[in-house]
Structures are given as structure tokens and as C-alpha cells.
Design a protein around this motif. Sequence first.
Motif, PDB file in Angstrom:
ATOM      1  N   LYS A  95      13.708   4.524   6.645  1.00 37.03           N
ATOM      2  CA  LYS A  95      14.596   5.465   7.325  1.00 37.03           C
ATOM      3  C   LYS A  95      14.179   5.631   8.783  1.00 37.03           C
ATOM      4  O   LYS A  95      15.010   5.649   9.675  1.00 37.03           O
ATOM      5  CB  LYS A  95      14.547   6.817   6.600  1.00 37.03           C
ATOM      6  CG  LYS A  95      15.590   7.791   7.037  1.00 37.03           C
ATOM      7  CD  LYS A  95      15.553   9.041   6.189  1.00 37.03           C
ATOM      8  CE  LYS A  95      16.611  10.010   6.604  1.00 37.03           C
ATOM      9  NZ  LYS A  95      16.563  11.247   5.816  1.00 37.03           N
ATOM     10  N   LYS A  96      12.868   5.713   9.000  1.00 41.24           N
ATOM     11  CA  LYS A  96      12.323   5.860  10.344  1.00 41.24           C
ATOM     12  C   LYS A  96      12.646   4.633  11.208  1.00 41.24           C
ATOM     13  O   LYS A  96      12.994   4.759  12.373  1.00 41.24           O
ATOM     14  CB  LYS A  96      10.811   6.058  10.257  1.00 41.24           C
ATOM     15  CG  LYS A  96      10.179   6.688  11.453  1.00 41.24           C
ATOM     16  CD  LYS A  96       8.704   6.917  11.183  1.00 41.24           C
ATOM     17  CE  LYS A  96       8.144   7.974  12.075  1.00 41.24           C
ATOM     18  NZ  LYS A  96       6.715   8.198  11.822  1.00 41.24           N
ATOM     19  N   MET A  97      12.530   3.450  10.632  1.00 40.09           N
ATOM     20  CA  MET A  97      12.796   2.198  11.359  1.00 40.09           C
ATOM     21  C   MET A  97      14.283   2.078  11.711  1.00 40.09           C
ATOM     22  O   MET A  97      14.650   1.490  12.722  1.00 40.09           O
ATOM     23  CB  MET A  97      12.337   0.980  10.557  1.00 40.09           C
ATOM     24  CG  MET A  97      10.840   0.829  10.507  1.00 40.09           C
ATOM     25  SD  MET A  97      10.339  -0.546   9.482  1.00 40.09           S
ATOM     26  CE  MET A  97      10.395  -1.861  10.691  1.00 40.09           C
ATOM     27  N   ALA A  98      15.142   2.632  10.865  1.00 42.56           N
ATOM     28  CA  ALA A  98      16.594   2.537  11.085  1.00 42.56           C
ATOM     29  C   ALA A  98      17.073   3.437  12.228  1.00 42.56           C
ATOM     30  O   ALA A  98      18.125   3.197  12.798  1.00 42.56           O
ATOM     31  CB  ALA A  98      17.326   2.890   9.803  1.00 42.56           C
ATOM     32  N   GLU A  99      16.299   4.452  12.511  1.00 37.89           N
ATOM     33  CA  GLU A  99      16.705   5.404  13.566  1.00 37.89           C
ATOM     34  C   GLU A  99      16.569   4.821  14.960  1.00 37.89           C
ATOM     35  O   GLU A  99      15.863   3.985  15.291  1.00 37.89           O
ATOM     36  CB  GLU A  99      15.851   6.684  13.480  1.00 37.89           C
ATOM     37  CG  GLU A  99      16.179   7.494  12.257  1.00 37.89           C
ATOM     38  CD  GLU A  99      15.279   8.715  12.103  1.00 37.89           C
ATOM     39  OE1 GLU A  99      14.284   8.841  12.837  1.00 37.89           O
ATOM     40  OE2 GLU A  99      15.580   9.521  11.220  1.00 37.89           O
TER      41      GLU A  99
ATOM     42  N   GLY B 216       0.802  -1.215   0.000  1.00 36.28           N
ATOM     43  CA  GLY B 216       0.000   0.000   0.000  1.00 36.28           C
ATOM     44  C   GLY B 216       0.834   1.264   0.000  1.00 36.28           C
ATOM     45  O   GLY B 216       0.299   2.366  -0.087  1.00 36.28           O
ATOM     46  N   TYR B 217       2.137   1.127   0.099  1.00 37.70           N
ATOM     47  CA  TYR B 217       3.042   2.283   0.117  1.00 37.70           C
ATOM     48  C   TYR B 217       3.795   2.391  -1.205  1.00 37.70           C
ATOM     49  O   TYR B 217       4.283   1.394  -1.727  1.00 37.70           O
ATOM     50  CB  TYR B 217       4.079   2.164   1.232  1.00 37.70           C
ATOM     51  CG  TYR B 217       3.524   2.294   2.632  1.00 37.70           C
ATOM     52  CD1 TYR B 217       2.924   3.470   3.054  1.00 37.70           C
ATOM     53  CD2 TYR B 217       3.620   1.244   3.528  1.00 37.70           C
ATOM     54  CE1 TYR B 217       2.424   3.599   4.341  1.00 37.70           C
ATOM     55  CE2 TYR B 217       3.123   1.360   4.823  1.00 37.70           C
ATOM     56  CZ  TYR B 217       2.525   2.543   5.221  1.00 37.70           C
ATOM     57  OH  TYR B 217       2.036   2.663   6.489  1.00 37.70           O
ATOM     58  N   ASN B 218       3.937   3.641  -1.715  1.00 40.30           N
ATOM     59  CA  ASN B 218       4.744   3.824  -2.919  1.00 40.30           C
ATOM     60  C   ASN B 218       6.223   3.892  -2.528  1.00 40.30           C
ATOM     61  O   ASN B 218       6.566   3.837  -1.348  1.00 40.30           O
ATOM     62  CB  ASN B 218       4.284   5.064  -3.707  1.00 40.30           C
ATOM     63  CG  ASN B 218       4.477   6.354  -2.940  1.00 40.30           C
ATOM     64  OD1 ASN B 218       5.393   6.491  -2.132  1.00 40.30           O
ATOM     65  ND2 ASN B 218       3.608   7.325  -3.202  1.00 40.30           N
ATOM     66  N   SER B 219       7.098   4.045  -3.504  1.00 44.98           N
ATOM     67  CA  SER B 219       8.551   4.034  -3.261  1.00 44.98           C
ATOM     68  C   SER B 219       8.989   5.077  -2.245  1.00 44.98           C
ATOM     69  O   SER B 219       9.783   4.780  -1.347  1.00 44.98           O
ATOM     70  CB  SER B 219       9.312   4.273  -4.566  1.00 44.98           C
ATOM     71  OG  SER B 219       9.065   3.239  -5.471  1.00 44.98           O
ATOM     72  N   LYS B 220       8.489   6.294  -2.391  1.00 47.82           N
ATOM     73  CA  LYS B 220       8.858   7.370  -1.472  1.00 47.82           C
ATOM     74  C   LYS B 220       8.439   7.045  -0.038  1.00 47.82           C
ATOM     75  O   LYS B 220       9.201   7.239   0.898  1.00 47.82           O
ATOM     76  CB  LYS B 220       8.177   8.671  -1.902  1.00 47.82           C
ATOM     77  CG  LYS B 220       9.101   9.713  -2.393  1.00 47.82           C
ATOM     78  CD  LYS B 220       8.329  10.983  -2.678  1.00 47.82           C
ATOM     79  CE  LYS B 220       9.175  11.889  -3.533  1.00 47.82           C
ATOM     80  NZ  LYS B 220       8.486  13.082  -3.949  1.00 47.82           N
ATOM     81  N   GLU B 221       7.203   6.554   0.102  1.00 48.90           N
ATOM     82  CA  GLU B 221       6.690   6.226   1.436  1.00 48.90           C
ATOM     83  C   GLU B 221       7.467   5.072   2.056  1.00 48.90           C
ATOM     84  O   GLU B 221       7.754   5.088   3.262  1.00 48.90           O
ATOM     85  CB  GLU B 221       5.203   5.880   1.358  1.00 48.90           C
ATOM     86  CG  GLU B 221       4.326   7.064   0.973  1.00 48.90           C
ATOM     87  CD  GLU B 221       2.913   6.663   0.581  1.00 48.90           C
ATOM     88  OE1 GLU B 221       1.991   7.441   0.881  1.00 48.90           O
ATOM     89  OE2 GLU B 221       2.728   5.589  -0.031  1.00 48.90           O
ATOM     90  N   ARG B 222       7.823   4.072   1.249  1.00 48.03           N
ATOM     91  CA  ARG B 222       8.608   2.935   1.759  1.00 48.03           C
ATOM     92  C   ARG B 222       9.978   3.398   2.225  1.00 48.03           C
ATOM     93  O   ARG B 222      10.474   2.965   3.260  1.00 48.03           O
ATOM     94  CB  ARG B 222       8.744   1.843   0.694  1.00 48.03           C
ATOM     95  CG  ARG B 222       7.483   1.026   0.493  1.00 48.03           C
ATOM     96  CD  ARG B 222       7.745  -0.229  -0.315  1.00 48.03           C
ATOM     97  NE  ARG B 222       8.428   0.014  -1.570  1.00 48.03           N
ATOM     98  CZ  ARG B 222       7.819   0.340  -2.708  1.00 48.03           C
ATOM     99  NH1 ARG B 222       6.511   0.469  -2.746  1.00 48.03           N
ATOM    100  NH2 ARG B 222       8.518   0.520  -3.815  1.00 48.03           N
ATOM    101  N   ALA B 223      10.605   4.307   1.475  1.00 47.55           N
ATOM    102  CA  ALA B 223      11.917   4.833   1.851  1.00 47.55           C
ATOM    103  C   ALA B 223      11.831   5.594   3.172  1.00 47.55           C
ATOM    104  O   ALA B 223      12.690   5.456   4.042  1.00 47.55           O
ATOM    105  CB  ALA B 223      12.463   5.734   0.754  1.00 47.55           C
ATOM    106  N   LYS B 224      10.778   6.393   3.327  1.00 43.78           N
ATOM    107  CA  LYS B 224      10.561   7.145   4.560  1.00 43.78           C
ATOM    108  C   LYS B 224      10.405   6.199   5.748  1.00 43.78           C
ATOM    109  O   LYS B 224      10.978   6.407   6.817  1.00 43.78           O
ATOM    110  CB  LYS B 224       9.286   7.986   4.411  1.00 43.78           C
ATOM    111  CG  LYS B 224       9.415   9.404   4.827  1.00 43.78           C
ATOM    112  CD  LYS B 224       8.069  10.073   4.709  1.00 43.78           C
ATOM    113  CE  LYS B 224       8.212  11.494   4.223  1.00 43.78           C
ATOM    114  NZ  LYS B 224       6.927  12.171   4.131  1.00 43.78           N
ATOM    115  N   LYS B 225       9.592   5.142   5.566  1.00 45.89           N
ATOM    116  CA  LYS B 225       9.363   4.156   6.627  1.00 45.89           C
ATOM    117  C   LYS B 225      10.655   3.444   6.991  1.00 45.89           C
ATOM    118  O   LYS B 225      10.951   3.239   8.161  1.00 45.89           O
ATOM    119  CB  LYS B 225       8.322   3.114   6.183  1.00 45.89           C
ATOM    120  CG  LYS B 225       6.924   3.632   6.124  1.00 45.89           C
ATOM    121  CD  LYS B 225       6.298   3.551   7.479  1.00 45.89           C
ATOM    122  CE  LYS B 225       4.869   4.010   7.438  1.00 45.89           C
ATOM    123  NZ  LYS B 225       4.322   4.266   8.742  1.00 45.89           N
TER     124      LYS B 225
END
Length: 104
Positions: A100-104, A89-98
Motif C-alpha cells: 500500500k505504501k509503495m502504491a502511494e 521476513g514479512y507476514n501477510s499484514k506487513e506485506r500488505a502495508k508495504k
Amino acid sequence: MQEYSIKRGYGKNLAENMVQGLRDQFGIEPEESDGHYVVSYGALKRLEVWTGEKGKTLIVDTESRTDVDDETIIDTNRRFRRYLEQATGYNSKERAKKAKKMAE
């Protein structure tokens, strides 16, 4: 191996969407073994997907071919991105954001 978050509302049908997405985007019937689904297409020697813990994530494991032309690689990547969007349900930009958030 990569784990992707699932958009709210997509979790209920994740197992169905995961398999149907493979059919829709790659045009082949996936092989199933213990809840893991595998296809081989274009630049992907092996694309294996399954649901994560409690069905709230999609886990993807890939193995690439190195002996294919650029056109095949581009087509395969496009189909793979569309597959991830259809399943999560997430596009490429949204997946990248997620991610990045998980990596923090």
C-alpha cells in the motif's frame, strides 16, 4: 507478476532463502534457469521466483490452475503465504502495508 520488499537483514541470504523456502514449503526441488527458480504445486501451474534489482526485492510470477478443488486451493495458498514470509521476513499484514505504501 509481483515484487516484494525484503526485511532488513534478509537481503544478505535472499538467494539461499528464496530457494530453501521453495523446498521447505512445497517439498520439491525447484528447477533453475538464469537465476529464476520454478516449481509447480497444487493450484499453481507455475510459481517462478527471482531476486530483483541489487537483491533487495523478491519477484514472483505465478500461473494458476482452474481445475482443482477448494481444499487444494486452500493448501496451496497457505503454503504460498508461508513461503513469502520465509523468503521476505514479512507476514501477510506487513506485506500488505508495504504494498500500500509503495502504491502511494
